[in-house]
Scaffold this motif. Structure first.
Motif, PDB file in Angstrom:
ATOM      1  N   ILE A   1     -25.014  22.240  50.580  1.00  0.00           N
ATOM      2  CA  ILE A   1     -25.172  22.353  49.127  1.00  0.00           C
ATOM      3  C   ILE A   1     -25.941  21.161  48.572  1.00  0.00           C
ATOM      4  O   ILE A   1     -26.874  21.310  47.770  1.00  0.00           O
ATOM      5  N   ALA A   2     -25.560  19.955  49.003  1.00  0.00           N
ATOM      6  CA  ALA A   2     -26.222  18.743  48.507  1.00  0.00           C
ATOM      7  C   ALA A   2     -27.702  18.741  48.880  1.00  0.00           C
ATOM      8  O   ALA A   2     -28.563  18.370  48.059  1.00  0.00           O
ATOM      9  N   ASP A   3     -28.015  19.167  50.108  1.00  0.00           N
ATOM     10  CA  ASP A   3     -29.416  19.214  50.541  1.00  0.00           C
ATOM     11  C   ASP A   3     -30.220  20.210  49.709  1.00  0.00           C
ATOM     12  O   ASP A   3     -31.369  19.948  49.330  1.00  0.00           O
ATOM     13  N   CYS A   4     -29.631  21.349  49.425  1.00  0.00           N
ATOM     14  CA  CYS A   4     -30.341  22.352  48.623  1.00  0.00           C
ATOM     15  C   CYS A   4     -30.569  21.858  47.197  1.00  0.00           C
ATOM     16  O   CYS A   4     -31.644  22.065  46.622  1.00  0.00           O
ATOM     17  N   LEU A   5     -29.591  21.199  46.622  1.00  0.00           N
ATOM     18  CA  LEU A   5     -29.752  20.661  45.275  1.00  0.00           C
ATOM     19  C   LEU A   5     -30.886  19.645  45.223  1.00  0.00           C
ATOM     20  O   LEU A   5     -31.581  19.513  44.205  1.00  0.00           O
TER      21      LEU A   5
END
Length: 385
Positions: free
Chosen positions: A351-355
């Motif tokens: 999730i953090a990488d996609c954000l």
């Protein structure tokens, strides 16, 4: 004689859908079933259709269409298939209320179409407001469509503010059970299995929402949903861990007074309240006994161990299409975790990488949300591979 309210239940074979039908069973003189839909569980959909005799059923997975059609051929029930059918059936003139119990992003477009037709929405699909909260609330105001929350936390807040419309809210306090891993640290979660994550201490829910509860993403999504449902700022929404799940949420007003809604964990209560509002229908559900709960406890959430809650706050603060990215990345990450492709803690990493990597749009349109969802899912799969 009261007019029967005809309900379209999107996701009738899931946990919320089946409990909605239990509410209908208790009040057959007040509710009719106009539409039933399912993603894959065609056998249960057929059983429900034969019992409730709706006008229309939709099986989203088109591979099951022939089986549903043949099973209902002798009944006067229309049968459709595919995702697009969901957006069509909610517009039927006979439908008074659409209860959206679909899982994830799939609830967005049917909800938009129902709102554009002025239908009342009983919302159990929090992702609709997470992905496109500003768009949805604007459409609802334009088309005079009431959005009535079904999530127990938002129903609790809604019940607390009824009659308080002239009194400004100081704070919304969302309660969280803490999930099955409350109190554990990151090292404890390195080898968590899906079987362990699927054991929620207080609620019986579907797999996706149960994993979201374990990661605290469910509470993060509820924070975003609360912002749009109740028109508060981000810093007015607090999360408190309450392991007993008796207080479903609270509202603090400007004078410091706090109102809380309490009850045993039972989703039929908020479902029924959304369906019957502004009335309260008599119900024979189990009653809460204070003597059985001598202690109600509260603690702060651990956002260092359970990063998803903080990621949700961050996405809400960034605005634009960031909540949409958050939701799509989470749906893919949870799906891959349930397939044993990634570990429990890696859900937050994806999730953090996609954000960080998916294109940011400050003022997204519906088309932007659709393309953001698609781009994020592709990026999340790439990251996992």
């Amino acid at each position: 004689m009261e007019k029967i309210k005809n309900i379209a239940i999107l996701g009738s074979t899931g946990s919320i859908g089946t409990q909605t039908l239990e509410v209908v069973d208790r009040h057959p003189d007040r509710f009719g079933v106009e539409v039933l839909t399912a993603q894959n569980n065609w056998e249960l959909l057929v059983q429900q259709a034969i019992k409730y005799q709706p006008n229309t059923v939709v099986i989203v997975n088109e591979d099951h269409y022939d089986k549903v059609f043949n099973a209902l051929d002798s009944h006067d029930i229309k049968v459709y298939a595919g995702e697009n059918a969901l957006s069509h059936v909610v517009q039927m003139e006979e439908v008074d209320m659409v209860l959206t119990a679909l899982v994830g992003y799939s609830g967005l477009l049917p909800t938009v179409k129902a709102i554009e037709c002025g239908k009342d929405i009983a919302l159990a699909n929090k992702e609709t407001l997470v992905v496109a909260g500003e768009l949805i609330t604007s459409l609802a105001a334009e088309h005079k469509s009431n959005i009535l929350p079904v999530d127990s936390e938002h129903s609790a807040i809604f019940q607390c503010i009824v009659g308080e419309y002239a009194n400004p809210i100081e704070k919304l306090i969302l309660t969280a059970s803490g999930g099955p891993f409350r109190g554990k640290k990151r090292d404890d979660l390195l080898k968590i299995t899906k079987e362990q994550a699927l054991k929620h201490p207080n609620w019986d829910m579907g797999a996706k929402i149960t994993i979201d509860s374990a990661t605290l993403m469910n509470k993060g999504l509820e924070v975003i949903e609360a912002k749009w449902l109740f028109g508060t700022d981000q810093d007015q929404i607090e999360v408190v861990v309450h392991p007993q799940s008796i207080i479903h949420s609270m509202v603090q007003f400007e004078d410091g007074s706090i109102k809380a809604q309490l009850g045993l964990p039972d989703m039929r209560l908020p479902i029924q309240y959304a369906m019957t509002f502004p009335e309260r229908f008599k119900a024979d559900y189990p009653r809460f006994d204070f003597a059985q709960y001598p202690q109600l406890t509260f603690e702060k959430p651990d956002t260092e161990t359970f990063r998803n809650l903080q990621l949700a706050y961050d996405a809400l603060g960034k605005g634009g299409n960031h909540p949409c990215i958050l939701n799509a990345a989470n749906e893919i990450a949870v799906s891959e975790f349930l397939k044993d492709k990634i570990g429990f803690l890696e859900i937050s990493d994806v999730i953090a990488d996609c954000l960080a990597k998916v294109s940011y749009v400050q003022e997204p349109s519906l088309e932007d949300f659709i393309s953001t969802d698609k781009e994020t899912r592709i990026k999340a799969i790439e990251l996992i591979k």
